[in-house]
Design an enzyme around this catalytic site. Sequence first.
Site, PDB file in Angstrom:
ATOM      1  N   ALA A  36      19.150  23.642  17.773  1.00  0.00           N
ATOM      2  CA  ALA A  36      19.110  25.101  17.617  1.00  0.00           C
ATOM      3  C   ALA A  36      17.694  25.581  17.889  1.00  0.00           C
ATOM      4  CB  ALA A  36      19.518  25.491  16.204  1.00  0.00           C
ATOM      5  N   LYS A  37      17.525  26.846  18.022  1.00  0.00           N
ATOM      6  CA  LYS A  37      16.178  27.415  18.116  1.00  0.00           C
ATOM      7  C   LYS A  37      16.270  28.883  17.750  1.00  0.00           C
ATOM      8  CE  LYS A  37      12.078  25.826  19.266  1.00  0.00           C
ATOM      9  NZ  LYS A  37      11.598  24.437  19.150  1.00  0.00           N
TER      10      LYS A  37
END
Length: 425
Positions: free
Chosen positions: A114-115
């Site tokens: 994720a980011k």
Amino acid sequence: MMLYKEPAPIKDRENPFESMMSRFNVAAEVLGLDEEVYNVLKSPTRQVIVNIPVTMDDGKVRVFEGFRVMHSNILGPSKGGIRYAPDVFLDEVKALAAWMTWKCAVVDIPYGGAKGGIICDPYSMSAGEIERLTRAYTNSLIDIFGPDRDIPAPDMGTGPREMAWLMDEYSKTRGSTEHAVVTGKPLVLGGSLGRVEATGRGVMVSAMAAMEKLGMDPNKSTAVVQGFGNVGAWAAKLMAERGVKILGISDVSGAYWNDNGIDIEAAIEYKNEHNGRLEGYKGAEMMDPNELLTTKVDVLVPAAVEDVITIHNVDKIQARLIVEGANGPTSYKADSIINEKGIMVVPDILANSGGVTVSYFEWVQNRMGFKWTLQRVNERAERIMNEAFERVYAASQKYNVPMRIAAYIVAIDKVAMTYKYRGGF
Ligand code: NAD
């Protein structure tokens, strides 16, 4: 009324998501990835855009745009940092989220990728404004984050301070102290020993492993390091400790060169006393930052930003080995020229995965309620990095592909196999 201005496009910059996908496509083809899995992995699982109103110090309300992209949760809860920058954009966050998926798979830790990001300039905001922004961002993503769902960490523009606010805000809404919702926390708040230097240490470990494969003696090798922040400074220090002569370093203030090797300890001390910058550092000559990358050294460590090795300078690169401390420092179009020149690249998803590895250790310690010693953290991280390097190296030999594609192959294979065992979703 103050309107947010779109950042100027960076000339010739490749779209980072497309750059990531181009490598993914090559690896998927070599691997013979089936279409169903390809379709699952090619797009993020979930992308969230939030608008965050924040009362600024002057009493006015400003609305910030923020993102959180969960690329995959096949291997486990998604994991990835949060970037505060004026020019962060969705495709960049998508690429960074996908890189996290591949990174976690390469080092074989049970996380997806994720980011997150917020379009803001943290350096022109007060601590109070950043705190209110961080807490509001956390609140707007309260149902996304969670120790078993999505676990943020610091990235550019954020650090332990922001992670502490995030953990506190999340804990308040849950009514219990939830250390494991975020990693990269301050030590007193459940952070792990060794996390600060983990990424730079992993860069050093991969550099040493690659040098051994290439028959290079660290004590007779030279290097330059672009970027003298957390990753670059630690990588430079630890490589120098193993005998590599660091001839050049750089940061936003410029590039610095010393024929006899830079005294890295002194440069770090200088930087720490000068607001995190090397500006005015006297232990070296100033040089053209563009030349730093193309000058004659054995090892090149880009540890600053994306897209610094491109079709515009790749021809001139003279290093035998590139170890990517930064995420995405080499553009896709530069890959083939690097390969033609016979330069070995330890790709970002392998070289800088020491950070997420120790983040994983932090999460494990939080869940056990037990702190590990620095020695245990470093030994385990080093073993994981070395094993990952060997897996990728073996895949590069088996499929006769460069290390970058080999790293994608190892990662995609792992995620695809897990997907199949889970039977899809
Ligand atoms: P940082 O903010 O601590 O340091 C960045 C450094 O790069 C600073 O010294 C800055 O002055 C310099 N810099 C910025 N633009 C530059 C340019 N154009 N030329 C030369 N120097 C420049 O950030 P960091 O945590 O060290 O991260 C660096 C890179 O490593 C990023 O790509 C990040 O995504 C990646 N990364 C970081 C971690 C981590 O644990 N910190 C983990 C994995 C990957």
